[in-house]
Design an enzyme around this catalytic site. Structure first.
Site, PDB file in Angstrom:
ATOM      1  N   LYS A  87       0.857  -1.187   0.000  1.00 48.58           N
ATOM      2  CA  LYS A  87       0.000   0.000   0.000  1.00 48.58           C
ATOM      3  C   LYS A  87       0.895   1.240   0.000  1.00 48.58           C
ATOM      4  CE  LYS A  87      -4.256   1.040   2.492  1.00 48.58           C
ATOM      5  NZ  LYS A  87      -4.813   0.934   3.846  1.00 48.58           N
TER       6      LYS A  87
HETATM    7  C1  E4P Z   1      -7.938   2.171   3.743  1.00 46.79           C
HETATM    8  O1  E4P Z   1      -7.408   1.185   3.302  1.00 46.79           O
HETATM    9  C2  E4P Z   1      -7.719   2.736   5.067  1.00 46.79           C
HETATM   10  O2  E4P Z   1      -7.023   1.795   5.850  1.00 46.79           O
HETATM   11  C3  E4P Z   1      -8.978   3.023   5.821  1.00 46.79           C
HETATM   12  O3  E4P Z   1     -10.139   2.658   5.111  1.00 46.79           O
HETATM   13  C4  E4P Z   1      -9.015   4.367   6.463  1.00 46.79           C
HETATM   14  O4  E4P Z   1     -10.214   4.505   7.172  1.00 46.79           O
HETATM   15  P1  E4P Z   1     -10.453   5.706   8.202  1.00 46.79           P
HETATM   16  O5  E4P Z   1     -10.595   6.949   7.418  1.00 46.79           O
HETATM   17  O6  E4P Z   1     -11.734   5.325   8.904  1.00 46.79           O
HETATM   18  O7  E4P Z   1      -9.254   5.728   9.105  1.00 46.79           O
END
Ligand code: E4P
Length: 226
Positions: A87
């Site tokens: 990622k």
């Molecule tokens: C995406 O892969 C992120 O890990 C995640 O969805 C972020 O979510 P949040 O905005 O609730 O922290």
């Protein structure tokens, strides 16, 4: 639309996996920090998740600040298990590293996407997955669902053959906070929603289902034994 779980917590992943409908896992540095894990244990923790998930894609996020650092960390993480996806944040260094990793056959999930142009750049740089955030966009009084819809349409308009190892790009609806986010993502044809366990449970439960189960149980007890 497939479901990923958005957590680095092994118990939560095991619980969601036991339901039989889990297709992958996404993590990020904040989610790993929430587990209380140490820096030195990050890679072994990611390996545990990858093993627990038996071949399902598991996104492990690089925290490097430069493209070279992202490539180096990405290659190390990807070598842990074949189902690990790297990622990366959508920024100059992230795009450069994405292209280099994709050219080496590594799957990349481009994260922190808040616009269709960002998503198009990511797909052209070889991203295998693209993660537009709904909730965080809503948090700044923008329309996260509409932004996701733009990304789904723009990416869906093109054939991404030859751009990454699987010749396709999947959109992961991320920063999902409510069951309605899940519904909206599926209505517009997002490929995947990555959802925290608490929200997955909210998606599952319905008061009429609970009431129905209770009444069937009660009525069944009234049936005479033969
Ligand atoms: C995406 O892969 C992120 O890990 C995640 O969805 C972020 O979510 P949040 O905005 O609730 O922290």
């Amino acid at each position: 639309m497939k479901f990923f779980i958005d957590t680095a917590n092994l118990d939560e992943i095991a619980e969601a996996k036991s339901w039989g409908c889990l297709a992958g896992v996404t993590t990020n540095p904040s989610l790993y920090a929430k587990t209380g894990g140490k820096l030195a244990d990050f890679e072994s923790h990611m390996l545990k998740i990858a093993e627990l998930c038996e071949g399902l894609p598991v996104s492990a996020e690089s925290t490097a600040a430069t493209a070279d650092g992202m490539v180096e960390e990405g290659l190390r993480l990807a070598a842990l298990a074949s189902n690990i996806v790297i990622k990366l944040p959508v920024c100059e260094a992230g795009l450069e590293a994405c292209r280099k990793l994709a050219d080496k056959g590594v799957r990349v999930n481009m994260t922190l996407v808040f616009s269709a142009p960002q998503a198009l750049l990511a797909a052209n740089a070889g991203a295998r997955y693209i993660s537009p955030f709904i909730g965080r966009f809503d948090d700044i009084s923008e329309d996260g669902v509409a932004q996701l819809a733009d990304v789904v349409t723009c990416i869906g308009n093109y054939d991404w053959s030859g751009k990454n190892v699987d010749d396709k790009v999947e959109i992961i609806a991320a920063s999902v906070r409510t069951p309605n986010h899940v519904t909206q993502a599926a209505l517009m044809g997002a490929d995947i929603a990555t959802v925290p366990l608490g929200t997955l449970k909210k998606c599952l439960r319905h008061p009429l289902t609970d009431r129905g189960i209770a009444s069937f149980e009660a009525d069944w007890k009234k049936v005479e034994q033969a």
